[in-house]
Write an enzyme that holds these catalytic residues in place. Structure first.
Site, short mmCIF file in Angstrom:
data_model
loop_
_atom_site.label_atom_id
_atom_site.label_comp_id
_atom_site.label_asym_id
_atom_site.label_seq_id
_atom_site.Cartn_x
_atom_site.Cartn_y
_atom_site.Cartn_z
N ALA A 85 1.09 -1.40 0.27
CA ALA A 85 -0.08 -0.05 -0.06
C ALA A 85 0.62 1.38 0.04
O ALA A 85 1.86 0.98 0.99
CB ALA A 85 -0.72 -0.38 1.36
N GLY A 123 -0.40 -5.10 0.92
CA GLY A 123 -1.40 -5.28 0.26
C GLY A 123 -1.80 -6.10 -1.16
O GLY A 123 -3.04 -6.53 -1.41
N GLU A 148 3.77 -5.88 7.15
CA GLU A 148 3.19 -4.66 8.30
C GLU A 148 3.80 -4.20 9.21
O GLU A 148 3.67 -3.42 9.98
CB GLU A 148 2.15 -4.63 8.10
CG GLU A 148 1.01 -4.66 7.13
CD GLU A 148 1.09 -6.02 5.71
OE1 GLU A 148 -0.19 -5.98 4.73
OE2 GLU A 148 1.87 -7.08 6.01
#
Length: 260
Positions: free
Chosen positions: A66, A112, A135
């Site tokens: 992302a 993502g 993440e």
């Protein structure tokens, strides 16, 4: 329709959707998520499209994550909304489409990007692909379904290892874990996906839609997957595709399915 960050092309019954932000390694931002949502919904409504192939531009990345700059300063409530909207607009949308979506993973599929690939009905990877959920190295967890879909595909232990170490795995290891269906040379990736797509297009769109719904039912809370299968199986008997398929079998000819 003109898009800023994606390319859309149709050949016969196959729709190609390419995430086109090569300078950002095809990272997902709000605009890209919105455009993907619109393109996928349009493909779903087009009866001529029977398979979607989703990939990234270039040879480096499917989607390298992302766009962190967009949410680095978000509050708790903004973070929740970001995740919730992503689920609704894109990731759950992909998983529940009645049109099969093949992820052609042509490089990095991180964060993502891996979550998007896992939302697809299955994944074919190039031999240079790297997959991971990094993440926790940023102080956050996967927020687009990664903590749910990864254990479904590779099991709880492997999923915890990938998530907690924030490490990447190569394409061959991803295949051995069941995260991708097959690994091919970069030059053969689209051709391989097209061959699979062409096989799918020969079959009944109505039956494929029913199969997707039945398979997905197993992973939804409060839904009995076996009952869902019985229901979807029964519905097939009321379709023109069922009549054509069984008639063609009796007449010893190839069926011509209309998706009705």
């Amino acid at each position: 329709m003109n898009y800023e960050n994606i390319l859309v092309e149709q050949k016969d019954h196959i729709q190609y959707i390419t995430i086109n932000r090569p300078s950002q390694l095809n990272a997902l931002n709000k605009v890209t998520i919105e455009e993907l949502s619109q393109a996928l919904e349009a493909a779903e409504e087009d009866s001529a499209i029977r398979v979607i192939i989703l990939t990234g531009s270039g040879e480096k990345a499917f989607v390298a994550g992302a766009d962190i700059k967009e949410f680095a300063n978000f509050s708790v409530e903004e973070g929740k909304l970001l995740s919730a909207e992503g689920h609704t607009k894109l990731f759950n949308l992909v998983e529940n489409l009645s049109t099969p979506v093949i992820a052609a993973v042509n490089g990095f599929a991180l964060g993502g990007g891996l979550e998007l690939a896992m939302s697809c009905h299955f994944r074919i990877a190039s031999d240079n692909a790297k997959l991971g959920l990094p993440e926790v190295s940023l102080g956050v967890i996967p927020g687009y379904g990664g903590t749910q879909r990864l254990p479904q595909l590779v099991g709880k232990g492997k999923a915890n290892e990938m998530i907690m170490t924030a490490g990447m795995i190569g394409a061959d290891e991803a295949k051995s874990w069941g995260l991708v269906n097959d690994v091919v040379a970069q030059a053969d990736l689209m051709g391989t996906c097209e061959k699979i797509a062409e096989k799918i297009t020969r079959n009944s769109p109505r039956a494929i839609s029913a199969a997707i719904a039945a398979v997905n039912a197993q992973y939804k809370d409060g839904i009995d997957g076996f009952k869902a299968e019985i229901s979807e199986f029964g519905k097939c008997f009321g379709t023109a595709d069922f009549k054509e398929g069984t008639t063609a079998f009796v007449e010893k000819r190839k069926p011509t399915f209309t998706g009705e």
